[in-house]
Design an enzyme around this catalytic site. Structure first.
Site, mmCIF file in Angstrom:
data_model
loop_
_atom_site.group_PDB
_atom_site.id
_atom_site.type_symbol
_atom_site.label_atom_id
_atom_site.label_comp_id
_atom_site.label_asym_id
_atom_site.label_seq_id
_atom_site.Cartn_x
_atom_site.Cartn_y
_atom_site.Cartn_z
ATOM 1 N N ARG A 103 11.645 5.889 -17.296
ATOM 2 C CA ARG A 103 10.806 4.379 -16.989
ATOM 3 C C ARG A 103 9.666 4.565 -15.913
ATOM 4 N NH1 ARG A 103 12.267 -0.250 -13.222
ATOM 5 N NH2 ARG A 103 11.008 -1.855 -14.290
ATOM 6 N N HIS A 148 4.289 -3.484 -12.326
ATOM 7 C CA HIS A 148 5.068 -3.231 -11.152
ATOM 8 C C HIS A 148 4.214 -3.515 -9.755
ATOM 9 C CE1 HIS A 148 9.017 -1.053 -10.159
ATOM 10 N NE2 HIS A 148 8.648 -1.644 -8.980
ATOM 11 N N GLU A 193 10.955 -7.405 -11.412
ATOM 12 C CA GLU A 193 11.348 -8.066 -10.505
ATOM 13 C C GLU A 193 10.302 -9.319 -10.029
ATOM 14 O OE1 GLU A 193 12.418 -5.842 -6.999
ATOM 15 O OE2 GLU A 193 13.893 -4.459 -8.210
ATOM 16 N N ASN A 333 17.818 -4.902 -12.609
ATOM 17 C CA ASN A 333 17.897 -4.081 -11.548
ATOM 18 C C ASN A 333 18.854 -4.424 -10.372
ATOM 19 O OD1 ASN A 333 15.520 -2.989 -12.477
ATOM 20 N ND2 ASN A 333 13.892 -3.610 -10.932
ATOM 21 N N TYR A 335 21.088 -3.241 -6.778
ATOM 22 C CA TYR A 335 21.404 -2.459 -5.673
ATOM 23 C C TYR A 335 22.677 -2.604 -4.711
ATOM 24 C CZ TYR A 335 16.733 -0.500 -6.461
ATOM 25 O OH TYR A 335 15.647 0.237 -7.052
ATOM 26 N N GLU A 402 17.133 -0.215 -12.694
ATOM 27 C CA GLU A 402 17.052 0.332 -11.622
ATOM 28 C C GLU A 402 18.522 0.215 -10.803
ATOM 29 O OE1 GLU A 402 13.780 -0.966 -8.648
ATOM 30 O OE2 GLU A 402 12.605 -1.084 -10.392
HETATM 31 C C1 BGC Z 1 11.690 -2.007 -6.803
HETATM 32 C C2 BGC Z 1 11.006 -0.902 -6.234
HETATM 33 C C3 BGC Z 1 11.605 -0.276 -4.778
HETATM 34 C C4 BGC Z 1 13.194 -0.376 -5.002
HETATM 35 C C5 BGC Z 1 13.706 0.062 -3.663
HETATM 36 C C6 BGC Z 1 12.965 -2.475 -6.285
HETATM 37 O O1 BGC Z 1 13.165 -3.600 -5.734
HETATM 38 O O2 BGC Z 1 11.402 -2.528 -7.926
HETATM 39 O O3 BGC Z 1 9.669 -0.634 -6.487
HETATM 40 O O4 BGC Z 1 11.045 0.884 -4.368
HETATM 41 O O5 BGC Z 1 13.570 -1.779 -5.301
HETATM 42 O O6 BGC Z 1 13.279 -1.197 -2.659
#
Ligand code: BGC
Length: 498
Positions: A103, A148, A193, A333, A335, A402
């Site tokens: 990607r 992006h 995002e 995405n 995290y 992501e």
């Molecule tokens: C973004 C990336 C960023 C990653 C870590 C995501 O929100 O798409 O560009 O590097 O998080 O912060």
């Protein structure tokens, strides 16, 4: 501030002593054979070559050049990982990893340096065509993101994501990319995002273009990005999809939210939190219109502020229809996670997204901090969020576009191995036990790269880049070796049950 620095210190200690995270039981079944493994990057974060071969200035070029202190280390993406020149080497790294998907994002300003059609730059188009052909020749399927965060600076000066006409410019750019790359690219993301673009770029101002209008511009930005997404979606489906047979969607970032207690108020606050984040973008596309709680709360607070209309722009009936249903899959995405509590209604007078949202967030005491203040390690978040998206938006197919963690470690990044193993284990639970259709995963990130306002101080790569070396030497970290084994065996532990 104090809390943040404590978090960073804890994390440094964790890394320095090589301690690993508490481990939940890791799923020892295999991923389905159809599952696609990949890695992700973005143009401004890795390419460099910021003004080469006709490329125009993007708002990130402008932002970092005019005021270097917008990044922690005063550095910028002028060279970054130099992937604009070293892309053949990057493709070999992908091949070595064994992933089947890459990607990447296209830099709008390589294709249309000013954002307008009359600035068409053949060299930029040729660069990406050669690149995707080479990926395919190496057995790697390209998936491309159209945007992006690197808006052409000329468009930025004309209002950027606050100006409705940027959606039309985006459509024109998208059409060129579909026409030229569409024969090779079958999975597209329109906007990456939108929430982060709007909140960080137009709300708190930490990212380009550095605007701080947290109660107004963030909502207008959301509207224009959704219109841009829908414009590209319709162009693809009206003009290209029949022949090219690809899929296209938006990529939305979200935390997984848990109520701080099981009180009714906290449970309700958790729903508000989710609607004001994930729902803000997912609801217009997957259900139609803004989430009702946003319409109600922002509308009421705007009225009490004496404003003639809501700070949340209303859609016309035509626009609602135009945006609704513009998805072929769900790009997610993910995290991190949040605990959410109810609060007293914030006083009127402070027109802010945060007051509009009317909730408080914290991290769970048992969650592990990382060096990024916003990112805690809580693997269950993956399963929880996947289930939420699956059950509420009925997307048919999800791609986790992501997921990853920041560390300072160069090569021995056990912290990241544990993170990936835990999150992927929870993803596998969602797939095998909850019936969520996750088609693929592109980990963030292939390489250490330019981490926006953090510059090069936070490393998300599974492959390290030595930014002090002449060749920007790339080296597999422990996590890349772990990922290599995983993508080749479809198994998260040494041996899986069949
Ligand atoms: C973004 C990336 C960023 C990653 C870590 C995501 O929100 O798409 O560009 O590097 O998080 O912060």
């Amino acid at each position: 501030m104090k809390v943040l620095s404590l978090i960073s210190v804890t994390c440094l200690i964790v890394e320095a002593f090589g301690a690993s995270l508490p481990k939940a039981e890791i799923n020892n079944r295999k991923f389905p054979e159809s599952f696609k493994w990949g890695a992700a990057t973005a143009a401004y974060q890795i390419e460099g070559g910021w003004n080469e071969d006709g490329k125009g200035e993007s708002m990130w070029d402008h932002f970092t050049h005019t005021n270097p202190s917008v990044t922690d280390d005063k550095l910028n993406g002028d060279v970054a990982c130099d992937s604009y020149h070293r892309w053949r080497e990057d493709i070999q790294l992908l091949k070595q990893l064994g992933v089947s998907v890459y990607r990447f994002s296209v830099a709008w300003t390589r294709i249309l340096p000013t954002g307008y059609l009359d600035s068409y730059n053949q060299a930029g188009v040729d660069f990406y065509v050669t690149f995707v052909k080479e990926l395919l020749a190496n057995g790697i399927t390209p998936t491309a993101t159209l945007y992006h965060w690197d808006l052409p600076q000329v468009l930025n000066e004309q209002g950027g994501w606050l100006n409705d006409s940027t959606a039309d410019r985006f459509g024109e750019y998208a059409r060129i990319v579909f026409k030229n790359l569409g024969p090779y690219v079958k999975l597209w993301s329109t906007v990456n995002e939108p929430k982060s673009t709007c909140m960080l770029g137009y709300g708190d101002g930490a990212n380009a273009p550095g605007i701080k209008q947290i109660g107004t511009a963030v909502y207008q930005c959301a509207r224009v990005q959704l219109l841009a997404h829908a414009t590209a979606y319709h162009i693809y489906h009206n003009e290209f999809a029949a022949e090219q047979e690809g899929k296209i969607s938006l990529v939305i970032d979200s935390t997984y939210n848990e109520p701080a207690t099981d009180s009714e108020a906290d449970v309700e606050a958790t729903d508000w939190e989710t609607q004001f984040n994930l729902g803000w973008y997912a609801h217009p596309v997957y259900v139609g219109n803004w989430p009702q709680i946003m319409i109600d709360r922002i509308g009421n607070r705007s009225a009490l502020e004496g404003l003639p209309k809501s700070r949340l722009p209303a859609w016309s009936a035509e626009e609602l229809e135009f945006v609704k249903g513009t998805h072929d899959y769900f790009g997610l995405n993910m995290y991190t996670a949040l605990r959410v509590s109810a609060i007293d209604e914030p006083e009127i007078g402070d027109s802010s997204y945060y007051s509009d949202k009317g909730t408080a967030t914290s991290f769970g005491a048992d969650w592990t901090p990382s060096i990024a203040s916003w990112l805690v390690v809580y693997p269950f978040a993956m399963r929880g969020l996947l289930n939420y998206v699956w059950n509420n938006y009925n997307p048919g197919e999800i791609w986790v576009t992501e997921n990853g963690v920041a560390t300072n470690a160069t090569i021995n990044d056990q912290f990241r191995v544990d993170y990936l193993q835990g999150y992927l284990s929870n993803m596998l639970d969602a797939i095998l036990d909850d019936g969520v259709n996750v088609a693929g995963y592109t980990t963030w990130s292939l390489l250490d790269n330019f981490e926006w306002a953090r510059g090069y101080t936070q490393k998300f790569g599974i492959i390290s880049v030595d930014f002090t070396s002449e060749n920007l030497t790339r080296t597999f970290k422990d996590s890349a070796k772990w990922y290599q084994r995983t993508v080749n065996t479809y198994c998260l532990v040494e041996e899986c049950v069949e």
